[in-house]
Design a protein around this motif. Structure first.
Motif, PDB file in Angstrom:
ATOM      1  N   GLU A  17      33.495  43.426  42.120  1.00  0.00           N
ATOM      2  CA  GLU A  17      34.072  42.515  42.308  1.00  0.00           C
ATOM      3  C   GLU A  17      33.658  41.222  42.268  1.00  0.00           C
ATOM      4  OE1 GLU A  17      36.579  40.595  43.560  1.00  0.00           O
ATOM      5  OE2 GLU A  17      37.405  42.714  42.596  1.00  0.00           O
ATOM      6  N   SER A  18      32.913  40.934  42.476  1.00  0.00           N
ATOM      7  CA  SER A  18      32.096  39.605  42.071  1.00  0.00           C
ATOM      8  C   SER A  18      31.965  39.081  40.839  1.00  0.00           C
ATOM      9  CB  SER A  18      30.184  39.321  43.095  1.00  0.00           C
ATOM     10  OG  SER A  18      30.374  39.733  44.065  1.00  0.00           O
ATOM     11  N   ALA A  19      31.285  40.569  40.165  1.00  0.00           N
ATOM     12  CA  ALA A  19      31.241  39.799  38.171  1.00  0.00           C
ATOM     13  C   ALA A  19      33.056  39.837  37.798  1.00  0.00           C
ATOM     14  CB  ALA A  19      30.684  41.330  37.592  1.00  0.00           C
ATOM     15  N   ALA A  20      34.113  40.359  38.030  1.00  0.00           N
ATOM     16  CA  ALA A  20      35.455  40.422  37.836  1.00  0.00           C
ATOM     17  C   ALA A  20      35.434  39.021  38.226  1.00  0.00           C
ATOM     18  CB  ALA A  20      35.728  40.929  38.660  1.00  0.00           C
ATOM     19  N   ARG A  21      35.184  38.084  39.945  1.00  0.00           N
ATOM     20  CA  ARG A  21      35.139  36.931  40.095  1.00  0.00           C
ATOM     21  C   ARG A  21      34.920  36.068  38.994  1.00  0.00           C
ATOM     22  NH1 ARG A  21      33.841  37.697  44.844  1.00  0.00           N
ATOM     23  NH2 ARG A  21      36.114  38.494  45.357  1.00  0.00           N
ATOM     24  N   LEU A  22      33.701  36.242  38.567  1.00  0.00           N
ATOM     25  CA  LEU A  22      32.764  34.902  38.017  1.00  0.00           C
ATOM     26  C   LEU A  22      33.798  34.711  36.932  1.00  0.00           C
ATOM     27  CD1 LEU A  22      29.086  36.207  38.699  1.00  0.00           C
ATOM     28  CD2 LEU A  22      30.793  33.957  39.180  1.00  0.00           C
ATOM     29  N   THR A  51      54.410  53.809  36.728  1.00  0.00           N
ATOM     30  CA  THR A  51      53.728  52.820  37.401  1.00  0.00           C
ATOM     31  C   THR A  51      54.017  52.858  38.620  1.00  0.00           C
ATOM     32  OG1 THR A  51      56.173  53.019  38.260  1.00  0.00           O
ATOM     33  CG2 THR A  51      56.095  51.447  35.962  1.00  0.00           C
ATOM     34  N   ALA A  52      53.437  51.150  38.922  1.00  0.00           N
ATOM     35  CA  ALA A  52      53.013  51.241  40.652  1.00  0.00           C
ATOM     36  C   ALA A  52      53.676  49.756  41.110  1.00  0.00           C
ATOM     37  CB  ALA A  52      51.747  51.246  40.378  1.00  0.00           C
ATOM     38  N   VAL A  53      52.861  49.264  42.289  1.00  0.00           N
ATOM     39  CA  VAL A  53      53.247  48.061  42.672  1.00  0.00           C
ATOM     40  C   VAL A  53      51.954  46.912  43.012  1.00  0.00           C
ATOM     41  CG1 VAL A  53      54.374  46.450  44.158  1.00  0.00           C
ATOM     42  CG2 VAL A  53      55.647  49.140  43.490  1.00  0.00           C
ATOM     43  N   SER A  81      44.337  43.493  37.931  1.00  0.00           N
ATOM     44  CA  SER A  81      43.214  45.356  37.294  1.00  0.00           C
ATOM     45  C   SER A  81      43.423  46.055  37.960  1.00  0.00           C
ATOM     46  CB  SER A  81      41.472  44.742  36.949  1.00  0.00           C
ATOM     47  OG  SER A  81      42.187  43.404  36.585  1.00  0.00           O
ATOM     48  N   PRO A  82      43.058  46.219  40.054  1.00  0.00           N
ATOM     49  CA  PRO A  82      42.658  47.151  39.884  1.00  0.00           C
ATOM     50  C   PRO A  82      44.104  48.389  40.369  1.00  0.00           C
ATOM     51  CG  PRO A  82      42.318  45.816  41.485  1.00  0.00           C
ATOM     52  CD  PRO A  82      43.233  44.935  40.437  1.00  0.00           C
ATOM     53  N   GLN A 142      44.803  49.821  35.770  1.00  0.00           N
ATOM     54  CA  GLN A 142      42.779  50.951  35.185  1.00  0.00           C
ATOM     55  C   GLN A 142      43.454  51.937  35.814  1.00  0.00           C
ATOM     56  OE1 GLN A 142      39.825  48.778  36.622  1.00  0.00           O
ATOM     57  NE2 GLN A 142      40.135  47.275  34.866  1.00  0.00           N
ATOM     58  N   PRO A 143      44.001  52.295  37.578  1.00  0.00           N
ATOM     59  CA  PRO A 143      43.400  53.480  37.933  1.00  0.00           C
ATOM     60  C   PRO A 143      45.175  54.069  36.667  1.00  0.00           C
ATOM     61  CG  PRO A 143      43.016  52.404  39.742  1.00  0.00           C
ATOM     62  CD  PRO A 143      43.488  51.636  38.667  1.00  0.00           C
ATOM     63  N   LEU A 144      46.188  53.827  36.814  1.00  0.00           N
ATOM     64  CA  LEU A 144      47.450  54.052  36.419  1.00  0.00           C
ATOM     65  C   LEU A 144      46.860  54.855  35.160  1.00  0.00           C
ATOM     66  CD1 LEU A 144      50.425  51.575  37.239  1.00  0.00           C
ATOM     67  CD2 LEU A 144      50.104  53.931  37.719  1.00  0.00           C
TER      68      LEU A 144
END
Length: 271
Positions: free
Chosen positions: A95-100, A135-137, A147-148, A151-153
């Motif tokens: 998550e920190s890497a994605a935030r960067l 689909t999801a929300v 992204s979270p 990706q699982p979808l």
């Protein structure tokens, strides 16, 4: 037995740390000379020292470490606890890497302010396409919310397609709609020739887009924001108005997300 200096060397810790562990009762010496006060340790105590260091490095306080070790966990239980904590830390690092990546994307958007894209944007007709989708929300349209969810979808979508014997015939197509509660409905879709609807797996036809402004993004979708804003600026500067959210068509999806190639397609009309 080992002197405290020898034990510290074998355990790859400092003498000061061993003294602290003794003072707190976390790791008592096996023997203390009553005349000199010298501490001595046994080789068997390295096992407890290893557990102390591993738990401390995983973020547990010394009090928690003592409670865990004094709870008489066996090696299997301890390994399970350490694996769980490691997974939590790995998720935090990811998550920190994605935030960067997202911060870098914002910085690039700031740096390119005033530089209008010229030949990067193409206006074209997007034909209708049949897709299978799940689909999801998501809580929002920001990458950290999308992204979270998406990706699982896609992971689940590919599994269901394989189980149903349905072979994809084209790229993945992600698209978005406003949900009734102010959140975002995320559609993870992939082009198929045909296939029966099954459970939450829907096969539908995405309508033709008569006129779409398109641009190619190269890299992780966590860093898509500067590309999306460049497209928005071009649309506004050239007398168009965007209609809805962009479709994201995955042209290349290698294992390294930095090498992804995605086309953004926004339906437009003349302003």
């Amino acid at each position: 037995m080992f002197t405290i200096g020898d034990f510290a060397r074998h355990g790859r810790v400092s003498i000061r740390m061993l003294r602290h562990y003794d003072a707190t009762g976390l790791l008592r010496p096996a023997h203390v000379d009553p005349f000199t006060g010298y501490r001595h340790y046994t080789a068997a105590q390295l096992a407890r020292l290893n557990r102390i260091i591993a738990l401390k490095d995983l973020g547990f306080t010394l009090q928690q470490v003592g409670e865990i070790l004094d709870g008489a966990l066996d090696a299997g239980e301890l390994r399970g606890m350490l694996r769980l904590r490691r997974a939590e830390l790995e998720a935090a690092v990811a998550e920190s890497a994605a935030r960067l990546v997202r911060v870098e994307a914002r910085l690039r958007a700031i740096e390119r302010e005033g530089h209008m894209p010229t030949d990067d944007v193409v206006i074209k007709r997007i034909p209708a396409v049949r897709v299978a989708e799940l689909t999801a929300v998501a809580d929002g349209y920001e990458p950290e919310h999308i992204s979270p969810v998406i990706q699982p979808l896609y992971h689940e979508l590919f599994q269901r397609l394989e189980a149903a014997g349905v072979r994809p015939t084209g790229p993945g197509v992600a698209y978005y709609e406003d949900a009734a509660d102010g959140r975002i409905t995320v559609h993870a879709a992939i082009e198929v020739a045909d296939g029966p609807a099954s459970g939450d797996l829907e096969v539908r036809d995405l309508p033709v887009i008569i006129e779409a402004a398109t641009i190619v993004h190269r890299g992780s979708m966590d860093a898509v924001m500067p590309t999306g804003q460049a497209l928005a600026e071009w649309i506004d500067a050239n007398g168009y108005r965007a209609v809805g959210y962009a479709r994201e068509v995955s042209l290349e999806c290698p294992e390294n997300r930095d090498d992804w190639v995605t086309e953004l397609q926004v339906a437009v009309t003349r302003a």
